[in-house]
Write an enzyme that holds these catalytic residues in place. Structure first.
Site, mmCIF file in Angstrom:
data_model
loop_
_atom_site.group_PDB
_atom_site.id
_atom_site.type_symbol
_atom_site.label_atom_id
_atom_site.label_comp_id
_atom_site.label_asym_id
_atom_site.label_seq_id
_atom_site.Cartn_x
_atom_site.Cartn_y
_atom_site.Cartn_z
ATOM 1 N N LYS A 192 20.443 58.330 -46.410
ATOM 2 C CA LYS A 192 20.465 59.261 -45.314
ATOM 3 C C LYS A 192 21.283 60.539 -45.323
ATOM 4 O O LYS A 192 20.467 61.671 -44.777
ATOM 5 C CB LYS A 192 21.243 58.357 -44.077
ATOM 6 N N ARG A 267 24.827 52.685 -32.296
ATOM 7 C CA ARG A 267 24.852 51.418 -33.431
ATOM 8 C C ARG A 267 24.479 50.358 -32.210
ATOM 9 O O ARG A 267 24.482 49.222 -32.841
ATOM 10 C CB ARG A 267 26.182 51.181 -33.813
ATOM 11 N N ARG A 306 26.339 53.779 -58.199
ATOM 12 C CA ARG A 306 26.948 54.712 -57.509
ATOM 13 C C ARG A 306 28.208 54.258 -57.449
ATOM 14 O O ARG A 306 29.081 55.015 -57.662
ATOM 15 C CB ARG A 306 26.307 54.830 -55.972
ATOM 16 N N ARG A 312 33.997 53.456 -55.340
ATOM 17 C CA ARG A 312 34.189 52.667 -54.137
ATOM 18 C C ARG A 312 34.041 51.003 -54.443
ATOM 19 O O ARG A 312 33.172 50.833 -54.924
ATOM 20 C CB ARG A 312 33.153 53.027 -53.167
ATOM 21 N N ARG A 324 26.797 43.817 -45.957
ATOM 22 C CA ARG A 324 26.632 45.099 -44.979
ATOM 23 C C ARG A 324 25.201 45.309 -44.688
ATOM 24 O O ARG A 324 24.775 45.626 -43.475
ATOM 25 C CB ARG A 324 27.046 46.383 -46.121
#
Length: 368
Positions: A192, A267, A306, A312, A324
Site C-alpha cells: 500500500k 476501518r 521483510r 520487526r 493479522r
C-alpha cells in the site's frame, strides 16, 4: 503527467502527430505558392518551433520574418492584445502567409488582420497549427489549419504556461479532472505504502496515512494529539470523532491537492459513514476504494523476508502474520460490502512488478 508551476499537464499530442500536421500544412501552402516567393511571418513567442519545422518542410524559395503579440497571462487571455514587434518593412507588394501557433477566441487574429490591413501587401493569408473551433468567433477566414483541437489549455511545442513548457517536443493539456479521493486497502505486505507514493505523485494527491497523522499530532503535542494520547494511555480506542478531526485538519491544510488517498481509515462502516459525512461538508466524496488483492502465502513469504531486514517482530512470526490477515479480513468484509453497494469497490491484483501494479491502479482511476 508533468508539473509546470502549480499545475499538472497530461500528454495530448505526440511529436510525430504534430510534425505530420506541420508537413501537411507546408505541402498545402507549397501547392498554392510554388511559383512565388512568399514571406512567412511567424507570430512570437509561441510559433517559433512551428516556424522552424515548417520551413524545413517547405520545398520552395521563401523568406521568413516575425511579429510579436501578447495577450495571455497564466491560463487565460487578458483580452488585450499588444504588439511588441512590428511586421517587417519589406512586405510591400508581396504575398505574406502568417504562421500562428494557435487560434482560439480570435482576439489575436483580429489584431493581425488589423495590422496587415494597414500595409501594402499583395495578399496575406493565415495558417494556424492548432485551431479551437469551439471558441473561435468566425469573424475572419483561416486559410490553412493543421490540427483542430477542443477548448483545452495546452502547453508544449512553443506554447507555454507562464513561460514554462515552450521547449517540450510534445503537446500536453491541462489536467482538469475533478478531485479524486481514494481509499486504499491492502493486507500487510501488499504494498500500500509503495503504491500510495506513486499515485500521489502521478495524480497530485495527498497521501493521508492515519498512523502518520496520529504520530505527528502526538509527537508535536497538538490538542488532538494530547487528546488521542490520553485515550491510548488508558488502553482505550481513540473515538472516531477525534480521528476524523485529525483527518479534517489534514484535508484543510492541503488545499492545493487534486484529491486525497486515505490509508488506514476507515476501518469500520461507522468510520466510513463519518468520512462520507465530513467530505460532504467540503463538497467532496470518495470516488473509489482500491483493494490490493494478493495471495496470503505470497504475502507471508514477502513479510518474512521483510522481517529479516526490518527487525520487526510481527514480520518474523508466521502465526502472528496469519492473525493479522484474519483481523484484516474481518474488518474489511463489512467495508467491502458498504462500498460495493455504492459501486466504489475495486479489487486490483497486487502481485507482480511494482510498475505493473501501478498501471493496474491507474487504469481504474482513469476510468472513474
Amino acid at each position: 503527467m508533468i508539473k509546470l508551476h502549480d499545475k499538472y499537464f497530461k500528454p495530448y499530442l505526440s511529436e510525430e502527430r504534430i510534425l505530420t500536421a506541420v508537413k501537411s500544412l507546408a505541402e498545402r501552402i507549397a501547392i498554392d505558392y510554388k511559383d512565388k516567393t512568399p514571406i512567412f511571418v511567424g507570430v512570437l513567442n509561441g510559433a517559433f518551433m512551428f516556424v522552424a519545422d515548417f520551413l524545413k518542410a517547405y520545398p520552395y524559395p521563401c523568406e521568413v520574418s516575425f511579429i510579436k503579440l501578447s495577450s495571455y497571462q497564466g491560463l487565460t487571455s487578458t483580452g488585450i492584445v499588444e504588439t511588441l514587434l512590428d511586421p517587417p518593412d519589406n512586405i510591400e507588394g508581396r504575398s505574406v502567409i502568417i504562421l500562428e501557433d494557435i487560434i482560439d477566441s480570435g482576439r489575436t487574429l483580429k489584431e493581425l488582420v488589423h495590422i496587415f490591413n494597414k500595409t501594402n501587401v499583395k495578399e496575406y493569408k493565415i495558417a494556424s497549427l492548432f485551431y479551437k473551433s469551439e471558441v473561435y468567433n468566425g469573424e475572419y477566414t483561416i486559410d490553412y489549419i493543421g490540427i483542430e483541437i477542443p477548448d483545452r489549455f495546452i502547453v508544449g511545442y512553443g506554447l507555454d504556461y507562464n513561460e514554462l513548457g515552450r521547449n517540450l517536443r510534445e503537446v500536453y493539456q491541462l489536467n482538469q479532472k475533478h478531485m479524486i479521493n481514494l481509499v486504499l486497502f491492502g493486507k500487510p505486505g501488499a504494498g500500500k505504502g509503495t503504491q500510495a507514493e506513486f499515485l500521489k505523485d502521478q495524480y497530485n494527491l495527498k497521501h493521508i496515512s492515519t498512523g502518520d497523522v496520529f504520530r505527528y499530532n502526538i509527537k508535536n503535542g497538538t490538542e488532538l494529539g494530547n487528546l488521542a494520547k490520553s485515550y491510548m494511555d488508558k488502553g482505550d480506542l481513540v473515538p472516531d470523532e477525534v480521528t476524523i478531526k485529525m483527518l479534517q485538519d489534514e484535508v484543510e491544510n492541503h488545499p492545493e491537492a487534486s484529491g486525497f488517498i486515505f490509508d488506514g481509515f476507515p476501518r469500520t462502516v461507522a468510520q466510513a459513514k463519518a468520512l462520507d459525512e465530513f467530505l460532504k461538508t467540503k463538497e467532496m466524496r470518495i470516488n473509489a476504494t482500491l483493494a490490493l488483492d494478493a495471495n496470503d502465502e505470497v504475502l507471508i513469504q514477502r513479510l518474512l523476508e521483510r522481517g529479516k531486514v526490518s527487525g520487526r517482530t510481527d514480520d518474523q512470526d508466521e502465526s502472528k502474520i496469519r492473525n493479522r490477515f484474519e483481523e484484516y479480513n474481518q474488518k474489511t468484509a463489512p467495508l467491502q460490502a458498504y462500498y460495493e453497494a455504492q459501486g466504489k469497490y475495486h479489487s486490483v491484483n497486487g502481485i507482480g512488478a511494482i510498475e505493473d501494479i501501478t498501471r493496474r491502479l491507474a487504469k481504474v482511476i482513469e476510468e472513474l
